[in-house]
Design a protein around this motif. Structure first.
Motif, PDB file in Angstrom:
ATOM      1  N   ALA A  90       4.719-175.938  -7.535  1.00  0.00           N
ATOM      2  CA  ALA A  90       4.925-177.287  -7.007  1.00  0.00           C
ATOM      3  C   ALA A  90       4.349-177.516  -5.612  1.00  0.00           C
ATOM      4  N   GLY A  91       3.946-176.438  -4.926  1.00  0.00           N
ATOM      5  CA  GLY A  91       3.519-176.570  -3.538  1.00  0.00           C
ATOM      6  C   GLY A  91       2.100-177.063  -3.348  1.00  0.00           C
ATOM      7  N   GLN A  92       1.375-177.264  -4.449  1.00  0.00           N
ATOM      8  CA  GLN A  92       0.016-177.793  -4.368  1.00  0.00           C
ATOM      9  C   GLN A  92      -0.066-179.050  -5.231  1.00  0.00           C
ATOM     10  N   LYS A  93      -1.085-179.847  -5.007  1.00  0.00           N
ATOM     11  CA  LYS A  93      -1.213-181.088  -5.749  1.00  0.00           C
ATOM     12  C   LYS A  93      -1.761-180.823  -7.141  1.00  0.00           C
ATOM     13  N   ASP A  94      -1.188-181.489  -8.135  1.00  0.00           N
ATOM     14  CA  ASP A  94      -1.650-181.365  -9.516  1.00  0.00           C
ATOM     15  C   ASP A  94      -2.719-182.423  -9.762  1.00  0.00           C
ATOM     16  N   ILE A  95      -3.940-181.968 -10.036  1.00  0.00           N
ATOM     17  CA  ILE A  95      -5.055-182.880 -10.301  1.00  0.00           C
ATOM     18  C   ILE A  95      -5.690-182.490 -11.627  1.00  0.00           C
ATOM     19  N   ASN A  96      -5.503-183.317 -12.641  1.00  0.00           N
ATOM     20  CA  ASN A  96      -6.048-183.047 -13.986  1.00  0.00           C
ATOM     21  C   ASN A  96      -5.598-181.693 -14.525  1.00  0.00           C
ATOM     22  N   GLY A  97      -4.389-181.274 -14.152  1.00  0.00           N
ATOM     23  CA  GLY A  97      -3.858-179.999 -14.617  1.00  0.00           C
ATOM     24  C   GLY A  97      -4.169-178.836 -13.705  1.00  0.00           C
ATOM     25  N   TRP A  98      -5.042-179.035 -12.728  1.00  0.00           N
ATOM     26  CA  TRP A  98      -5.401-177.985 -11.771  1.00  0.00           C
ATOM     27  C   TRP A  98      -4.505-178.090 -10.539  1.00  0.00           C
ATOM     28  N   LYS A  99      -4.095-176.955 -10.013  1.00  0.00           N
ATOM     29  CA  LYS A  99      -3.382-176.922  -8.745  1.00  0.00           C
ATOM     30  C   LYS A  99      -4.428-176.869  -7.626  1.00  0.00           C
ATOM     31  N   VAL A 100      -4.391-177.860  -6.756  1.00  0.00           N
ATOM     32  CA  VAL A 100      -5.384-177.952  -5.694  1.00  0.00           C
ATOM     33  C   VAL A 100      -4.663-178.035  -4.354  1.00  0.00           C
ATOM     34  N   GLY A 101      -4.959-177.132  -3.485  1.00  0.00           N
ATOM     35  CA  GLY A 101      -4.331-177.127  -2.172  1.00  0.00           C
ATOM     36  C   GLY A 101      -4.985-176.087  -1.284  1.00  0.00           C
ATOM     37  N   SER A 102      -4.353-175.827  -0.170  1.00  0.00           N
ATOM     38  CA  SER A 102      -4.855-174.834   0.775  1.00  0.00           C
ATOM     39  C   SER A 102      -3.722-173.904   1.158  1.00  0.00           C
ATOM     40  N   LEU A 103      -3.824-172.652   0.763  1.00  0.00           N
ATOM     41  CA  LEU A 103      -2.743-171.694   0.991  1.00  0.00           C
ATOM     42  C   LEU A 103      -3.099-170.601   1.996  1.00  0.00           C
ATOM     43  N   PHE A 104      -4.361-170.534   2.430  1.00  0.00           N
ATOM     44  CA  PHE A 104      -4.808-169.409   3.252  1.00  0.00           C
ATOM     45  C   PHE A 104      -5.254-169.874   4.634  1.00  0.00           C
ATOM     46  N   GLY A 105      -4.933-169.060   5.633  1.00  0.00           N
ATOM     47  CA  GLY A 105      -5.341-169.416   6.984  1.00  0.00           C
ATOM     48  C   GLY A 105      -4.863-168.408   8.005  1.00  0.00           C
TER      49      GLY A 105
END
Length: 491
Positions: A314-329
């Motif tokens: 749930a912590g990333q955005k769901d776009i067309n079934g793909w989890k899209v976000g930024s987890l690394f830094g």
């Protein structure tokens, strides 16, 4: 592999409930810490508080322990089957990773790796890179024991010119020597430099090897042509494997923290851990715990792991079934968000910052139905002129949905990437369809076949050096380009 086996059924409620009897042992680290608290006039944590601290500590410590496990296999245990090289020596892989590589989950099979595990206790190291052809992408990601990406060398960050760079430990104090282009500071004494060198096609490997041969490392004293300082003391690194970590998780965290000075945002969690006997200068040992404390800590680990899993979902955005976000830094990126850091490590440890690479990932269709190669065939179609927008290259990699490792398949193909496009067949309208399935789609379509496992599927898209101007996948989860949905073939 640690990721999926860190918490097995062995730490289920039934086991923990069975442990909820017994009395404290005199040597119980938690009890001893509590006595010190009382002596100092501080209220000792109750059993419920011990569990809460352990749960928070598990989330905080998961990436640290996972990183230690990889380091142990790669540079400490020569019999691990994954051993690469001693500390402070570069190990070049003149190949891409395959299903036989199991030390790291969701391994990249796009770019041959060069790996350098650094021991920065005695003195800094100088990393030198050669001039690299402008058409070849490469990067050197600096990732420390906290799994912070604390710096980059390479095409995007520093360009493709040759250069010398200094990597220093958390306690180093000194002047930047002449000739050094930039100084990078690790937050821990042990650190990883992960070199990724683009492979254009199978015939390109000799050229990759030439680039890899130009990667050099030397102690600062050698670079300055000065006498070396005294060697750092030898360390008795504790053995770790997927069975031992189930119960000894906090033993390993306790060990690793001595090489990781606390940052300001860590003071609170470090104080909580110290209240139950975990931290530098302490010696936490799970086997010495009372049965009550063992039960509390096992339940805490199980619940902490569940929180990490839920964040990944749930912590990333769901776009067309793909989890899209930024987890690394880096340290500032996480700013004490230990749950995000744990999710990053569990989703695929040693991932890049969003500006270096984006990782849309999926295990489901857009409607939430789980991808399963044993039941269905799938397609992934990129519309004409709507390929992932990148400055370097992109790929779609197949993993086993259970283990997140690459899968053995009859054509030894683990991914499809943009350098392969000239050999692939496009549709009449200029679009490109990938066939995601267990068995061959037929010789006429095999150029576009991405072999799937006989079971759950995990797909990861990689966009190296994503473009920042529209269309772009950036900013993460809110870009103007979106990955197309995976579609099931038939009913």
């Amino acid at each position: 592999m640690l990721k999926r086996t860190l918490l097995s059924g062995a730490m289920g409620v039934a086991m923990a409930a069975a442990l909820l009897v017994g009395c404290n042992k005199p040597a119980d680290p938690v009890t001893q810490a509590a006595k010190k608290d009382v002596a100092a006039g501080v209220a000792a944590p109750s059993l419920a508080e011990v569990k809460a601290i352990a749960e928070e500590g598990f989330v905080y410590g998961l990436p640290i322990v996972m990183n230690y496990a990889v380091m142990y296999e790669y540079v400490i245990d020569k019999n691990s089957g994954q051993w690469k090289a001693p500390f402070n020596q570069i190990h070049n892989e003149a190949r891409v990773f395959t299903y036989q590589d199991t030390a790291i989950v969701t391994p990249n099979s796009d770019t041959p790796y060069s790996l350098l595990w650094m021991d920065l206790r005695a003195e800094p190291l100088v990393l030198s890179v050669p001039a690299v052809d402008k058409n070849r992408y490469y990067s050197v990601m600096l990732n420390d024991g906290n799994t912070f990406n604390y710096g980059y060398i390479g095409s995007r960050a520093t360009g493709n010119d040759a250069g010398d760079y200094l990597v220093v430990g958390p306690n180093w104090k000194g002047e930047t020597p002449a000739g050094i282009k930039k100084v990078f500071r690790s937050t821990t004494d042990f650190s990883l430099a992960a070199y990724r060198t683009q492979l254009i096609d199978a015939k390109d490997m000799p050229n990759v090897e030439k680039v890899q041969a130009g990667y050099k490392v030397q102690p600062l004293s050698a670079y300055l042509k000065q006498p070396a300082p005294p060697a750092a003391p030898a360390i008795d690194f504790p053995k770790i494997d997927k069975e031992m970590v189930k119960t000894n998780f906090f033993d390993y965290l306790d060990f690793a923290l001595q090489f990781a000075p606390a940052g300001p945002e860590e003071e609170a969690i470090r104080a909580k851990l110290a209240s139950i006997g975990i931290g530098p200068g302490k010696k936490f040992n799970f086997k010495d715990l009372s049965l009550e404390h063992k039960a509390a800590i096992l339940l805490a680990m199980k619940e902490g792991d569940s929180k990490v899993e839920k964040y990944l979902e749930a912590g990333q955005k769901d776009i067309n079934g793909w989890k899209v976000g930024s987890l690394f830094g880096d340290r500032a990126f996480y700013n004490g968000d230990w749950l995000k850091r744990a999710a990053a490590a569990k989703g695929g440890i040693y991932g890049n910052d969003a500006v270096e690479a984006m990782y849309p990932l999926t295990k489901t269709l857009a409607n939430g139905e789980v991808l399963d190669g044993s039941k269905h065939k799938y397609t992934l179609t990129f519309a004409k002129d709507q390929f992932p927008p990148v400055n370097a290259f992109w790929s779609v990699t197949m993993y086993d949905g259970k283990t997140q490792f690459l899968i053995k398949n009859p054509i030894d193909r683990y991914l499809i990437n943009s350098p392969m496009l000239p050999a692939m067949k496009k549709n009449a309208d200029g679009s490109l369809t990938l066939y995601v399935q267990k068995d061959s789609p037929g010789k006429d379509k095999e150029s576009n076949w991405l072999p799937a496992p006989d079971g759950p599927i995990y797909l990861v898209m990689r966009l190296y050096w994503p473009k920042t101007e529209p269309p772009s996948i950036l900013p993460p989860g809110a870009g103007t380009w979106n990955p197309p949905e995976v579609k099931r073939v038939g009913t």
